[in-house]
Design a protein around this motif. Structure first.
Motif, PDB file in Angstrom:
ATOM      1  N   ALA A  83      -8.952   0.318  -1.359  1.00 39.14           N
ATOM      2  CA  ALA A  83      -7.651   1.020  -1.374  1.00 39.14           C
ATOM      3  C   ALA A  83      -6.369   0.139  -1.113  1.00 39.14           C
ATOM      4  CB  ALA A  83      -7.674   2.244  -0.543  1.00 39.14           C
ATOM      5  N   LEU A  84      -5.320  -0.044  -1.913  1.00 40.64           N
ATOM      6  CA  LEU A  84      -4.263  -0.863  -1.715  1.00 40.64           C
ATOM      7  C   LEU A  84      -3.023   0.009  -1.824  1.00 40.64           C
ATOM      8  CD1 LEU A  84      -5.251  -4.076  -3.507  1.00 40.64           C
ATOM      9  CD2 LEU A  84      -5.202  -3.875  -1.121  1.00 40.64           C
ATOM     10  N   GLU A  85      -2.051  -0.179  -0.742  1.00 40.74           N
ATOM     11  CA  GLU A  85      -0.886   0.321  -0.995  1.00 40.74           C
ATOM     12  C   GLU A  85       0.446  -0.249  -0.535  1.00 40.74           C
ATOM     13  OE1 GLU A  85      -1.845   3.750   2.291  1.00 40.74           O
ATOM     14  OE2 GLU A  85      -0.520   4.395   0.952  1.00 40.74           O
ATOM     15  N   GLN A  86       1.379  -0.221  -1.253  1.00 38.59           N
ATOM     16  CA  GLN A  86       2.635  -1.023  -0.796  1.00 38.59           C
ATOM     17  C   GLN A  86       3.866   0.067  -1.105  1.00 38.59           C
ATOM     18  OE1 GLN A  86       3.329  -4.785  -2.348  1.00 38.59           O
ATOM     19  NE2 GLN A  86       4.892  -5.329  -0.917  1.00 38.59           N
ATOM     20  N   GLY A  87       4.625   0.452  -0.105  1.00 37.06           N
ATOM     21  CA  GLY A  87       5.497   1.409  -0.382  1.00 37.06           C
ATOM     22  C   GLY A  87       5.065   2.514  -0.874  1.00 37.06           C
ATOM     23  N   GLU A  88       5.910   2.983  -2.310  1.00 34.75           N
ATOM     24  CA  GLU A  88       5.318   4.245  -2.782  1.00 34.75           C
ATOM     25  C   GLU A  88       4.268   3.954  -4.056  1.00 34.75           C
ATOM     26  OE1 GLU A  88       8.520   6.402  -4.468  1.00 34.75           O
ATOM     27  OE2 GLU A  88       9.506   6.408  -2.154  1.00 34.75           O
ATOM     28  N   GLN A  89       3.598   2.953  -3.869  1.00 34.60           N
ATOM     29  CA  GLN A  89       2.539   2.437  -4.887  1.00 34.60           C
ATOM     30  C   GLN A  89       1.372   2.310  -4.196  1.00 34.60           C
ATOM     31  OE1 GLN A  89       3.424  -0.826  -7.459  1.00 34.60           O
ATOM     32  NE2 GLN A  89       5.682  -0.060  -7.964  1.00 34.60           N
ATOM     33  N   ALA A  90       0.227   2.809  -4.948  1.00 34.54           N
ATOM     34  CA  ALA A  90      -1.009   2.732  -4.470  1.00 34.54           C
ATOM     35  C   ALA A  90      -2.002   2.282  -5.694  1.00 34.54           C
ATOM     36  CB  ALA A  90      -1.456   3.972  -3.860  1.00 34.54           C
ATOM     37  N   PHE A  91      -3.175   1.461  -5.167  1.00 33.09           N
ATOM     38  CA  PHE A  91      -3.967   0.973  -6.148  1.00 33.09           C
ATOM     39  C   PHE A  91      -5.451   1.550  -5.663  1.00 33.09           C
ATOM     40  CE2 PHE A  91      -7.014  -1.917  -7.762  1.00 33.09           C
ATOM     41  CZ  PHE A  91      -7.041  -1.771  -9.065  1.00 33.09           C
ATOM     42  N   VAL A  92      -6.410   2.119  -6.143  1.00 27.93           N
ATOM     43  CA  VAL A  92      -7.568   2.329  -5.478  1.00 27.93           C
ATOM     44  C   VAL A  92      -8.679   2.000  -6.708  1.00 27.93           C
ATOM     45  CG1 VAL A  92      -6.991   4.335  -3.787  1.00 27.93           C
ATOM     46  CG2 VAL A  92      -7.623   4.841  -6.308  1.00 27.93           C
ATOM     47  N   THR A  93      -9.848   1.352  -6.096  1.00 24.65           N
ATOM     48  CA  THR A  93     -11.024   1.233  -6.847  1.00 24.65           C
ATOM     49  C   THR A  93     -12.083   2.176  -6.692  1.00 24.65           C
ATOM     50  OG1 THR A  93     -11.929  -0.501  -5.569  1.00 24.65           O
ATOM     51  CG2 THR A  93     -10.522  -1.178  -7.687  1.00 24.65           C
ATOM     52  N   TRP A  94     -12.840   2.495  -7.672  1.00 22.30           N
ATOM     53  CA  TRP A  94     -13.867   3.383  -7.307  1.00 22.30           C
ATOM     54  C   TRP A  94     -14.939   3.164  -8.263  1.00 22.30           C
ATOM     55  CZ3 TRP A  94      -9.609   7.360  -8.703  1.00 22.30           C
ATOM     56  CH2 TRP A  94      -9.630   7.589  -9.952  1.00 22.30           C
ATOM     57  N   GLN A  95     -16.252   3.665  -7.985  1.00 15.89           N
ATOM     58  CA  GLN A  95     -17.406   3.943  -8.891  1.00 15.89           C
ATOM     59  C   GLN A  95     -17.354   5.414  -9.359  1.00 15.89           C
ATOM     60  OE1 GLN A  95     -20.642   2.670  -6.540  1.00 15.89           O
ATOM     61  NE2 GLN A  95     -21.109   1.334  -7.848  1.00 15.89           N
ATOM     62  N   PHE A  96     -17.424   5.783 -10.593  1.00 13.12           N
ATOM     63  CA  PHE A  96     -17.615   6.811 -11.297  1.00 13.12           C
ATOM     64  C   PHE A  96     -18.989   7.128 -11.343  1.00 13.12           C
ATOM     65  CE2 PHE A  96     -16.778  10.556 -13.111  1.00 13.12           C
ATOM     66  CZ  PHE A  96     -16.943  10.802 -14.558  1.00 13.12           C
ATOM     67  N   LEU A  97     -19.714   8.060 -10.658  1.00 17.07           N
ATOM     68  CA  LEU A  97     -21.044   8.342 -11.073  1.00 17.07           C
ATOM     69  C   LEU A  97     -21.136   9.859 -11.705  1.00 17.07           C
ATOM     70  CD1 LEU A  97     -22.255   7.290  -7.593  1.00 17.07           C
ATOM     71  CD2 LEU A  97     -22.270   5.769  -9.757  1.00 17.07           C
ATOM     72  N   PHE A  98     -22.012   9.938 -12.778  1.00 14.00           N
ATOM     73  CA  PHE A  98     -22.339  11.009 -13.301  1.00 14.00           C
ATOM     74  C   PHE A  98     -23.561  10.912 -14.145  1.00 14.00           C
ATOM     75  CE2 PHE A  98     -19.972   8.079 -16.066  1.00 14.00           C
ATOM     76  CZ  PHE A  98     -20.554   8.169 -17.485  1.00 14.00           C
TER      77      PHE A  98
END
Length: 122
Positions: A83-98
């Motif tokens: 997870a990265l965030e700066q000010g009002e912006q955020a970026f997250v990475t995840w694995q989607f398992l299903f």
């Protein structure tokens, strides 16, 4: 810029995330079909959402993605990696398992397709 990272964890620590980002991560870690309506509370009405399958703007479009996900997959879950965030912006990475329901087949790079119905024997 705040940066949080974890690898191979079923529960991502939000200790270094803002309150708003922590709410979103917790939402996805515990997401159930009845929770999709909460997207209106978590996101700005004109939020931009992008994942490997979609790029949409607005909470109605974001909700449709997750409604479709629950219609076509079994036991979907998100395992957060970064997870990265700066000010009002955020970026997250995840694995989607299903798992896919049997009536669907997956073309890994393009789309989900329904199988043709079998002809009945009379």
């Amino acid at each position: 810029m705040h940066h949080t990272s974890v690898v191979n964890s079923e529960h991502f620590s939000t200790d270094h995330c803002s309150t708003d980002l922590a709410k979103i991560i917790n939402f996805y870690q515990n997401l159930r079909p009845v929770d999709v309506i909460e997207i209106d509370v978590l996101y700005h009405p004109e939020a931009y959402f992008k994942d490997p399958f979609n790029a949409v703007t607005g909470t109605p479009a974001i909700k449709k993605i997750f409604e479709h996900m629950f219609q076509t997959t079994k036991s979907p879950r998100f395992v957060f990696i970064d997870a990265l965030e700066q000010g009002e912006q955020a970026f997250v990475t995840w694995q989607f398992l299903f798992e896919l329901y049997e009536k669907y087949t997956a073309d890994l790079f393009t789309e989900v397709k329904t199988k043709k119905p079998r002809k009945s024997k009379e």
